[in-house]
Write a protein that holds these residues in place. Structure first.
Motif, short mmCIF file in Angstrom:
data_model
loop_
_atom_site.label_atom_id
_atom_site.label_comp_id
_atom_site.label_asym_id
_atom_site.label_seq_id
_atom_site.Cartn_x
_atom_site.Cartn_y
_atom_site.Cartn_z
N ASP A 352 72.51 53.78 -16.88
CA ASP A 352 71.10 54.14 -16.88
C ASP A 352 70.45 53.58 -18.13
O ASP A 352 71.12 52.97 -18.97
CB ASP A 352 70.90 55.66 -16.78
CG ASP A 352 71.58 56.41 -17.93
OD1 ASP A 352 71.22 56.16 -19.10
OD2 ASP A 352 72.48 57.23 -17.68
N ASP A 353 69.15 53.78 -18.26
CA ASP A 353 68.42 53.21 -19.40
C ASP A 353 68.32 54.16 -20.58
O ASP A 353 67.67 53.85 -21.58
CB ASP A 353 67.03 52.77 -18.96
CG ASP A 353 66.13 53.94 -18.57
OD1 ASP A 353 66.63 55.07 -18.42
OD2 ASP A 353 64.91 53.72 -18.39
N GLY A 354 68.94 55.34 -20.46
CA GLY A 354 68.86 56.32 -21.53
C GLY A 354 67.67 57.24 -21.45
O GLY A 354 67.48 58.11 -22.31
N PHE A 355 66.84 57.09 -20.39
CA PHE A 355 65.65 57.92 -20.21
C PHE A 355 65.58 58.56 -18.83
O PHE A 355 65.01 59.63 -18.66
CB PHE A 355 64.38 57.11 -20.44
CG PHE A 355 64.15 56.74 -21.86
CD1 PHE A 355 63.50 57.60 -22.73
CD2 PHE A 355 64.62 55.54 -22.36
CE1 PHE A 355 63.30 57.27 -24.05
CE2 PHE A 355 64.42 55.21 -23.68
CZ PHE A 355 63.77 56.07 -24.54
N SER A 356 66.10 57.88 -17.82
CA SER A 356 66.00 58.39 -16.45
C SER A 356 67.33 58.22 -15.74
O SER A 356 67.93 57.14 -15.78
CB SER A 356 64.88 57.67 -15.70
OG SER A 356 64.94 56.28 -15.90
N ALA A 470 66.05 50.37 -10.59
CA ALA A 470 65.20 51.55 -10.79
C ALA A 470 66.09 52.77 -10.65
O ALA A 470 67.17 52.69 -10.03
CB ALA A 470 64.06 51.59 -9.78
N PRO A 471 65.67 53.92 -11.16
CA PRO A 471 66.51 55.12 -11.01
C PRO A 471 66.49 55.68 -9.60
O PRO A 471 67.29 56.56 -9.28
CB PRO A 471 65.90 56.11 -12.00
CG PRO A 471 64.48 55.66 -12.16
CD PRO A 471 64.52 54.17 -12.02
N TYR A 472 65.56 55.20 -8.77
CA TYR A 472 65.47 55.68 -7.39
C TYR A 472 65.30 54.51 -6.43
O TYR A 472 65.10 53.36 -6.84
CB TYR A 472 64.31 56.67 -7.24
CG TYR A 472 63.09 56.40 -8.09
CD1 TYR A 472 62.36 55.21 -7.98
CD2 TYR A 472 62.64 57.35 -9.01
CE1 TYR A 472 61.24 54.98 -8.76
CE2 TYR A 472 61.52 57.11 -9.80
CZ TYR A 472 60.82 55.94 -9.67
OH TYR A 472 59.71 55.70 -10.44
N THR A 473 65.40 54.81 -5.15
CA THR A 473 65.08 53.84 -4.12
C THR A 473 63.55 53.83 -3.96
O THR A 473 62.84 54.40 -4.79
CB THR A 473 65.73 54.23 -2.79
OG1 THR A 473 65.20 55.50 -2.36
CG2 THR A 473 67.25 54.36 -2.93
N SER A 479 53.67 57.20 -5.88
CA SER A 479 54.45 58.05 -6.78
C SER A 479 55.43 57.27 -7.66
O SER A 479 56.17 57.88 -8.43
CB SER A 479 55.20 59.13 -5.99
OG SER A 479 56.16 58.56 -5.12
N TRP A 480 55.46 55.95 -7.55
CA TRP A 480 56.32 55.17 -8.45
C TRP A 480 55.77 55.30 -9.87
O TRP A 480 54.61 55.04 -10.11
CB TRP A 480 56.33 53.70 -8.02
CG TRP A 480 57.42 52.91 -8.68
CD1 TRP A 480 57.45 52.47 -9.96
CD2 TRP A 480 58.64 52.47 -8.08
NE1 TRP A 480 58.60 51.77 -10.22
CE2 TRP A 480 59.36 51.76 -9.08
CE3 TRP A 480 59.19 52.60 -6.80
CZ2 TRP A 480 60.60 51.17 -8.82
CZ3 TRP A 480 60.43 52.01 -6.55
CH2 TRP A 480 61.12 51.32 -7.55
N SER A 481 56.63 55.65 -10.82
CA SER A 481 56.09 55.96 -12.15
C SER A 481 56.89 55.38 -13.30
O SER A 481 56.60 55.70 -14.46
CB SER A 481 55.98 57.48 -12.32
OG SER A 481 57.22 58.11 -12.10
N THR A 482 57.89 54.54 -13.03
CA THR A 482 58.60 53.91 -14.13
C THR A 482 59.03 52.51 -13.74
O THR A 482 59.43 52.27 -12.60
CB THR A 482 59.84 54.72 -14.55
OG1 THR A 482 60.47 54.06 -15.66
CG2 THR A 482 60.85 54.84 -13.42
N ALA A 483 58.91 51.60 -14.69
CA ALA A 483 59.43 50.24 -14.50
C ALA A 483 60.43 49.92 -15.60
O ALA A 483 60.70 48.75 -15.88
CB ALA A 483 58.30 49.22 -14.49
N SER A 484 60.98 50.95 -16.22
CA SER A 484 61.79 50.73 -17.42
C SER A 484 63.06 49.93 -17.13
O SER A 484 63.51 49.14 -17.96
CB SER A 484 62.17 52.08 -18.05
OG SER A 484 62.89 52.89 -17.13
N TYR A 485 63.65 50.12 -15.95
CA TYR A 485 64.89 49.41 -15.64
C TYR A 485 64.68 47.90 -15.48
O TYR A 485 65.64 47.13 -15.56
CB TYR A 485 65.51 49.97 -14.36
CG TYR A 485 66.26 51.28 -14.50
CD1 TYR A 485 65.72 52.37 -15.17
CD2 TYR A 485 67.52 51.43 -13.92
CE1 TYR A 485 66.41 53.56 -15.27
CE2 TYR A 485 68.22 52.62 -14.01
CZ TYR A 485 67.66 53.69 -14.69
OH TYR A 485 68.35 54.88 -14.79
#
Length: 568
Positions: A352-356, A470-473, A479-485
């Protein structure tokens, strides 16, 4: 290399209705634009949309709707881009047959998912006939590497006579007068261009939804997002209305739609594939000072992505686009393409990225991928990514160098409201522009991060990194809320390939929220997965990452990993 006039006849016919913006509300501009686009689908290619309105998954509709003949279904269903070029070069298929088949299937995809912005099917078929005729009259002429291949494009790319509206009223019904460098190069290599695809308002969210064209939906599950910002390419390729398209990636804009739709998406290092001449909602010159963006392919196979990169690099794109690196494609000895028994592939696994925390189906996909790689003799090195907080803060600051003034002005020029996904992320809150001192500080931080990661590759002696995109599919709409990965690898300018490895299964049950490892914000992301029924059909993918400007070596490693992960 083809010398045929790239797009004949004049494509002005694809933008017949030119409207004076001063007399129309943004909603009227959008309605006229959609009507103009829809009128370009021939009656014989239309499907009974209501018949499929209640279906969540529409991936099989092209096979059963009756628009495509068995011969056209064979052309569009059973080959990747590499196969099709070979079959056209050998004369098995004519360019006109292939182009017509993909135009028809793209029309079906549009009616099911609203993935297209611009349609120029007639012009594409005319070009296909010219290519066939040229081949017949000049049988010894060398054919371009992309001879006859239909290629779709993200709406940002400019083609004379066709809008590049990028979902904004202020750019609609204002046809381009010049080519972006990439489509110009593709045409010179023998490709056939036939459509452009939808993007989000502002191109800064993962929901391809805007006030001009509306929302693009996911053909595997129409309750879930199709991704963005290269969002229209995802459903189009998933439905095989295209088998090779090009988009751009600033924070995951190729890789997120690839994940959401279960296709391959390749973000190269910047400067390899031509980027210049696009319509982007940022101030001119942003490419040199902000986030490092890339142009890249989305396709139905890993080898098609590599084929696209090789074809472009062999054409020396720096001769056309001064922003491209003069980096030749080096022909390798086939005997040296695989690692030997004494030098196994070493892949760093990032959980993981350490956040999600990855949700249950994503964890399963990662675990299965690691097991397959280990069974194939790949050495797996567990790794935690350093400085992710710094990279994400840097990304946010770089996006707002001008305090979001230019993008806000574009929207205000036609009084457009924000669509829900853009409103939710809150990136358009006006603020002060960065000073030169602040900008220098950001560049210093970026350099220190890249130094740290250069040490990481060397210290761990790894050939690639494996993690989720991404942390999810794909998640419910807006509702997509992160692009950190994905975004962290834009900061580093690393090449990255998304590989489909499965789908959500009935065993992917929701587990306890205590599995979210990183606090309340992580828990909220973790709860976006609500179970296998709600996410039915959603693809699962992994992301393979390589070193900056080492793209050719990376593609060999990625192809090896892909062959292991996708073998039955």
């Amino acid at each position: 290399m083809s010398t045929i006039n790239p797009m004949t006849p004049d494509l002005q016919s694809s933008a017949e209705t030119i409207v004076p913006h001063a007399q129309l509300h943004w909603s009227e501009i959008g309605a006229q634009k959609r009507n103009t686009r829809d009128a370009l689908i021939p009656g014989a290619w239309r499907i009974d949309v209501e018949k499929y309105a209640s279906r969540i998954n529409v991936l099989d509709v092209p096979l059963v709707c009756g628009v495509l003949s068995p011969y056209e279904l064979d052309i569009t269903s059973n080959f990747d881009a590499v196969d099709l070029v070979e079959k056209m070069r050998s004369g098995t298929f004519s360019v006109e047959e292939v182009t017509t088949a993909f135009c028809k299937r793209a029309a079906i995809a549009q009616q099911l998912t609203n993935c297209l912005t611009e349609i120029f099917f007639n012009e594409a078929i005319d070009r296909a006939r010219l290519l066939d005729q040229r081949r017949k009259t000049h049988p010894h002429e060398v054919l371009g590497p992309l001879f006859g291949l239909p290629i779709s494009l993200k709406d940002t790319y400019q083609i004379p006579g066709i809008d590049a509206s990028i979902g904004l009223a202020c750019y609609t019904f204002k046809p381009s007068t010049t080519y972006s460098s990439l489509p110009k190069l593709l045409l010179s290599l023998g490709a056939v261009l036939y459509c452009k695809t939808n993007v989000p308002q502002t191109m800064m969210t993962a929901d391809s939804h805007n006030n001009i064209f509306g929302r693009t939906t996911n053909p595997a599950n129409r309750n879930l997002t199709a991704g963005g910002s290269t969002g229209g390419e995802g459903p189009l390729i998933a439905l095989r209305g295209s088998i090779l398209g090009f988009g751009t990636d600033l924070a995951g804009s190729i890789r997120i739609p690839s994940l959401c739709n279960g296709i391959y998406g390749f973000k190269p290092s910047s400067g390899l594939i031509p980027f210049s001449g696009q319509r982007i909602p940022f101030l001119p010159g942003w490419e040199s000072v902000g986030i490092i963006a890339s142009a890249g392919p989305l396709a139905t196979s890993c080898r098609a992505c590599i084929f696209a990169l090789e074809s472009i690099l062999r054409a020396c794109p720096a001769d056309l686009d001064p922003g491209c690196l003069r980096m030749p494609w080096v022909v390798q000895d086939p005997a040296n393409l695989n690692t030997g028994a004494g030098n196994p592939l070493r892949v760093a696994f990032v959980a993981d990225d350490g956040f999600s925390t990855p949700t249950p189906p994503v964890r399963r996909g990662l675990r299965s991928s690691v097991e397959k790689l280990r069974a194939a003799g790949v050495e797996i090195v567990d790794l935690k990514l350093p400085l992710v907080t710094d990279m994400l803060q840097l990304m946010g600051d770089m996006f707002a160098l001008d305090g979001s003034k230019h993008l806000t002005e574009l929207l205000q020029s036609s009084q457009e409201p924000l669509v829900p996904s853009v409103e939710k992320i809150g990136l358009l809150t006006p603020g002060p522009s960065k000073t030169m001192e602040e900008y220098y500080s950001l560049n210093k931080l970026r350099y220190s991060i890249t130094e740290k990661y250069t040490e990481l590759w060397r210290d761990h002696n790894i050939d690639a990194i494996l993690m989720a995109p991404a942390p999810y599919t794909a998640v419910p709409l807006d509702s997509w809320s992160t692009a950190s990965y994905t975004a962290i690898f834009n900061i580093l300018d690393y090449p990255s390939l998304v590989i489909p490895v499965g789908h959500v299964e009935h065993t992917d049950m929701v587990d306890d929220i205590s599995n979210a490892l990183y606090g309340d914000a992580d828990a909220q992301l973790y709860q976006k997965y609500t179970g296998p029924e709600a996410c039915s059909g959603a693809p699962i993918c992994v992301q393979v990452i390589g070193k900056k400007q080492d793209d050719q070596a990376f593609t060999r490693v990625a192809a090896m990993i892909d062959s292991i992960l996708t073998s039955s």
